[in-house]
Design a protein around this motif. Structure first.
Motif, PDB file in Angstrom:
ATOM      1  N   TRP A 139       0.837  -1.196   0.000  1.00 26.62           N
ATOM      2  CA  TRP A 139       0.000   0.000   0.000  1.00 26.62           C
ATOM      3  C   TRP A 139       0.875   1.251   0.000  1.00 26.62           C
ATOM      4  N   VAL A 140       0.326   2.325  -0.578  1.00 31.10           N
ATOM      5  CA  VAL A 140       1.031   3.604  -0.657  1.00 31.10           C
ATOM      6  C   VAL A 140       0.283   4.621   0.196  1.00 31.10           C
ATOM      7  N   TYR A 141       1.039   5.354   1.044  1.00 30.06           N
ATOM      8  CA  TYR A 141       0.451   6.361   1.924  1.00 30.06           C
ATOM      9  C   TYR A 141       1.101   7.710   1.650  1.00 30.06           C
ATOM     10  N   ASP A 142       0.279   8.687   1.308  1.00 29.44           N
ATOM     11  CA  ASP A 142       0.759  10.046   1.070  1.00 29.44           C
ATOM     12  C   ASP A 142       0.535  10.840   2.354  1.00 29.44           C
ATOM     13  N   VAL A 143       1.548  10.859   3.204  1.00 30.53           N
ATOM     14  CA  VAL A 143       1.433  11.478   4.532  1.00 30.53           C
ATOM     15  C   VAL A 143       1.929  12.925   4.451  1.00 30.53           C
ATOM     16  N   PRO A 144       1.204  13.894   5.043  1.00 23.98           N
ATOM     17  CA  PRO A 144       0.041  13.740   5.916  1.00 23.98           C
ATOM     18  C   PRO A 144      -1.315  13.852   5.206  1.00 23.98           C
ATOM     19  N   ILE A 145      -1.304  14.072   3.885  1.00 25.75           N
ATOM     20  CA  ILE A 145      -2.576  14.216   3.180  1.00 25.75           C
ATOM     21  C   ILE A 145      -2.677  13.130   2.121  1.00 25.75           C
ATOM     22  N   GLY A 146      -3.861  12.936   1.612  1.00 30.11           N
ATOM     23  CA  GLY A 146      -4.037  11.974   0.533  1.00 30.11           C
ATOM     24  C   GLY A 146      -4.532  10.629   1.043  1.00 30.11           C
ATOM     25  N   GLU A 147      -5.380  10.003   0.259  1.00 25.48           N
ATOM     26  CA  GLU A 147      -5.932   8.700   0.603  1.00 25.48           C
ATOM     27  C   GLU A 147      -4.944   7.595   0.243  1.00 25.48           C
ATOM     28  N   PRO A 148      -4.846   6.561   1.087  1.00 26.37           N
ATOM     29  CA  PRO A 148      -3.973   5.432   0.748  1.00 26.37           C
ATOM     30  C   PRO A 148      -4.542   4.658  -0.441  1.00 26.37           C
ATOM     31  N   ARG A 149      -3.652   3.998  -1.162  1.00 25.79           N
ATOM     32  CA  ARG A 149      -4.107   3.170  -2.288  1.00 25.79           C
ATOM     33  C   ARG A 149      -3.302   1.879  -2.320  1.00 25.79           C
ATOM     34  N   ASP A 150      -3.964   0.819  -2.765  1.00 25.10           N
ATOM     35  CA  ASP A 150      -3.266  -0.451  -2.895  1.00 25.10           C
ATOM     36  C   ASP A 150      -2.491  -0.472  -4.209  1.00 25.10           C
ATOM     37  N   LEU A 151      -1.263  -0.975  -4.154  1.00 21.27           N
ATOM     38  CA  LEU A 151      -0.378  -0.948  -5.309  1.00 21.27           C
ATOM     39  C   LEU A 151      -0.270  -2.312  -5.970  1.00 21.27           C
ATOM     40  N   VAL A 152      -0.047  -3.343  -5.181  1.00 22.80           N
ATOM     41  CA  VAL A 152       0.117  -4.686  -5.739  1.00 22.80           C
ATOM     42  C   VAL A 152      -0.113  -5.716  -4.632  1.00 22.80           C
ATOM     43  N   TRP A 153      -0.447  -6.923  -5.037  1.00 20.87           N
ATOM     44  CA  TRP A 153      -0.663  -8.024  -4.105  1.00 20.87           C
ATOM     45  C   TRP A 153       0.068  -9.248  -4.639  1.00 20.87           C
ATOM     46  N   LEU A 154       0.967  -9.789  -3.819  1.00 21.86           N
ATOM     47  CA  LEU A 154       1.699 -10.994  -4.215  1.00 21.86           C
ATOM     48  C   LEU A 154       0.781 -12.195  -4.039  1.00 21.86           C
ATOM     49  N   GLU A 155       0.351 -12.764  -5.150  1.00 20.80           N
ATOM     50  CA  GLU A 155      -0.635 -13.838  -5.090  1.00 20.80           C
ATOM     51  C   GLU A 155      -0.041 -15.230  -5.255  1.00 20.80           C
ATOM     52  N   ASP A 156       1.247 -15.311  -5.557  1.00 24.02           N
ATOM     53  CA  ASP A 156       1.918 -16.597  -5.697  1.00 24.02           C
ATOM     54  C   ASP A 156       1.858 -17.345  -4.368  1.00 24.02           C
ATOM     55  N   ASP A 157       1.521 -18.644  -4.401  1.00 28.41           N
ATOM     56  CA  ASP A 157       1.419 -19.435  -3.176  1.00 28.41           C
ATOM     57  C   ASP A 157       2.733 -19.496  -2.416  1.00 28.41           C
ATOM     58  N   MET A 158       3.859 -19.282  -3.108  1.00 22.21           N
ATOM     59  CA  MET A 158       5.159 -19.330  -2.446  1.00 22.21           C
ATOM     60  C   MET A 158       5.278 -18.254  -1.374  1.00 22.21           C
ATOM     61  N   PHE A 159       4.535 -17.158  -1.563  1.00 26.65           N
ATOM     62  CA  PHE A 159       4.610 -16.058  -0.616  1.00 26.65           C
ATOM     63  C   PHE A 159       3.693 -16.268   0.589  1.00 26.65           C
ATOM     64  N   LYS A 160       2.978 -17.379   0.617  1.00 26.87           N
ATOM     65  CA  LYS A 160       2.046 -17.646   1.702  1.00 26.87           C
ATOM     66  C   LYS A 160       2.586 -18.681   2.682  1.00 26.87           C
ATOM     67  N   ARG A 161       3.903 -18.930   2.619  1.00 26.89           N
ATOM     68  CA  ARG A 161       4.534 -19.830   3.566  1.00 26.89           C
ATOM     69  C   ARG A 161       4.438 -19.242   4.975  1.00 26.89           C
ATOM     70  N   PRO A 162       4.462 -20.096   6.008  1.00 25.92           N
ATOM     71  CA  PRO A 162       4.341 -19.569   7.376  1.00 25.92           C
ATOM     72  C   PRO A 162       5.519 -18.715   7.813  1.00 25.92           C
ATOM     73  N   LEU A 163       6.724 -18.980   7.289  1.00 21.85           N
ATOM     74  CA  LEU A 163       7.901 -18.210   7.682  1.00 21.85           C
ATOM     75  C   LEU A 163       8.436 -17.445   6.472  1.00 21.85           C
ATOM     76  N   VAL A 164       7.819 -16.287   6.222  1.00 19.85           N
ATOM     77  CA  VAL A 164       8.241 -15.420   5.132  1.00 19.85           C
ATOM     78  C   VAL A 164       8.150 -13.969   5.604  1.00 19.85           C
ATOM     79  N   GLN A 165       9.132 -13.160   5.221  1.00 18.23           N
ATOM     80  CA  GLN A 165       9.147 -11.746   5.541  1.00 18.23           C
ATOM     81  C   GLN A 165       9.333 -10.964   4.248  1.00 18.23           C
ATOM     82  N   PHE A 166       8.812  -9.740   4.217  1.00 19.94           N
ATOM     83  CA  PHE A 166       8.968  -8.863   3.062  1.00 19.94           C
ATOM     84  C   PHE A 166       9.653  -7.562   3.487  1.00 19.94           C
ATOM     85  N   TYR A 167      10.460  -7.010   2.575  1.00 19.76           N
ATOM     86  CA  TYR A 167      11.159  -5.753   2.838  1.00 19.76           C
ATOM     87  C   TYR A 167      11.120  -4.897   1.578  1.00 19.76           C
ATOM     88  N   LEU A 168      11.090  -3.586   1.779  1.00 20.82           N
ATOM     89  CA  LEU A 168      11.212  -2.641   0.686  1.00 20.82           C
ATOM     90  C   LEU A 168      12.539  -1.914   0.830  1.00 20.82           C
TER      91      LEU A 168
END
Length: 364
Positions: free
Chosen positions: A209-238
């Motif tokens: 999600w993208v947040y324009d702080v302090p003004i602006g509505e948040p918007r969804d950017l992308v969703w990782l839908e691959d089952d590999m990303f749904k493992r119990p021990l997974v972390q994401f970083y930007l």
């Protein structure tokens, strides 16, 4: 024995002019006030990324140790302000959070502090939490260094029953809640990043999600839908690398002691306009440093002791910190993105249930 603090200024200045590495500057200035004032800051580009120092775990005293990859040695710094506190490094500063509720921004090398509203003030935001719960900050990201400007924003992720977001600006008397539509957003926040004027948040569900702080509505950017990303021990970083925003996924399995053991990373370039991901297999001359409070990168060709195309990671599996003997800090290493091999970069073991080793960028 000679008193180094009494060394004459006419001798200090020519010595100080030979200091060309920022971590040496910090060590030089830590001797005493006269040494600090003799060291010329104009030797350094304050906007140039530096090799992060590994701040080792709390040893229950007023000093903190920092490990240098470049020098492969440990420096000990008087830093009582971080004793017994959770620490979240951003832009060369540390957001410290005490169990008493006190929160501060701290520059670890000058020991300058900025008082923030207490964690209790976050109780004003119910965050769709039917059970209430004590708020606890688990990430903190600055838009810019308070050393360079007063026009900055601090965004924190905190949780009671569910993760929530809030921000603070200089002059604010309290935190400002950032609305999260829980009918759309799933899970808690795993990573926060400030990139080109906006804050980006990755959730454990794989939503960005993208947040324009302090003004602006948040918007969804992308969703990782691959089952590999749904493992119990997974972390994401930007992380920003050479001007591009990358999404790094970290995969682990449960180790013999019950903790997590990282075995693989995948890296994607994120198109923030189209909301598209493209997997990449090399970082070129860059290296990434990641851990509990996000990630940063440097051009490794400009420094010694840092290998190209590596991901240097620290232990940030917070769910295990309080269940493992000694706390977290075991799952650390350097991952070669080309070969997939993991090597150790720190020769010791540094454990804590509150604040295991974490990266801190040396800065003024």
């Amino acid at each position: 024995m000679a008193n180094w603090a009494e060394l004459r200024r006419d001798l200090l200045i020519p010595i100080a002019h030979r200091v060309k590495v920022i971590e040496d500057f910090i060590a030089f200035g830590a001797v005493c006030t006269s040494w600090r004032t003799a060291t010329p800051k104009h030797n350094f580009d304050v906007f140039s990324p530096q090799v992060p120092l590994l701040m080792l775990a709390d040893k229950d005293d007023d000093y903190r140790e920092f490990y240098s990859l470049s020098k492969q040695k440990v420096s000990r710094i008087f830093l009582p302000e971080v004793r017994g506190r959770a620490c979240f490094s951003s832009e060369g500063w540390i957001c410290t959070a005490a169990y008493t509720g006190e929160v501060n921004l701290l520059h670890p090398f000058s020991r300058t502090q900025i008082q923030l509203p207490p964690q209790e003030a976050l109780l004003a935001f119910d965050c769709d939490d039917p059970e209430g719960g004590y708020p606890c900050i688990d990430q903190a990201v600055l838009s810019a260094s308070p050393s360079l400007t007063s026009d900055y924003v601090l965004v924190v992720s905190f949780y009671g029953y569910k993760n929530c977001l809030a921000f603070w600006r200089p002059g604010d008397l309290s935190w400002t809640n950032m609305k999260i539509d829980r009918s759309i957003v799933i899970g808690g926040v795993t990573s926060l990043k400030y990139y080109k004027g906006k804050f980006y948040a990755v959730y454990y569900s794989g939503q960005v999600w993208v947040y324009d702080v302090p003004i602006g509505e948040p918007r969804d950017l992308v969703w990782l839908e691959d089952d590999m990303f749904k493992r119990p021990l997974v972390q994401f970083y930007l992380v920003e690398v050479s001007g591009a925003l990358l999404l790094v996924s970290r995969f682990a399995s449960e180790g013999p002691n019950g903790g997590a053991v990282t075995f693989k990373f995948r890296v994607f370039e994120l198109d923030v306009i189209k909301g598209e991901l493209k997997e990449i297999n090399t970082l070129g001359e860059s290296s990434i440093f990641l851990g509990r409070n996000g990630a940063s990168s440097i051009d490794s060709s400009k420094f010694i002791g840092v290998k190209r195309n590596q991901i240097y990671f620290t232990d940030d599996w917070t769910d295990f910190f309080r269940t493992l003997e000694g706390g977290g800090g075991r799952d650390m290493g350097a991952y070669d993105l080309e070969s997939g091999k993991i090597e150790s970069f720190y020769p010791g073991l540094s454990l804590s249930p509150i604040c295991p080793p974490t990266w801190v960028a040396p800065s003024f």
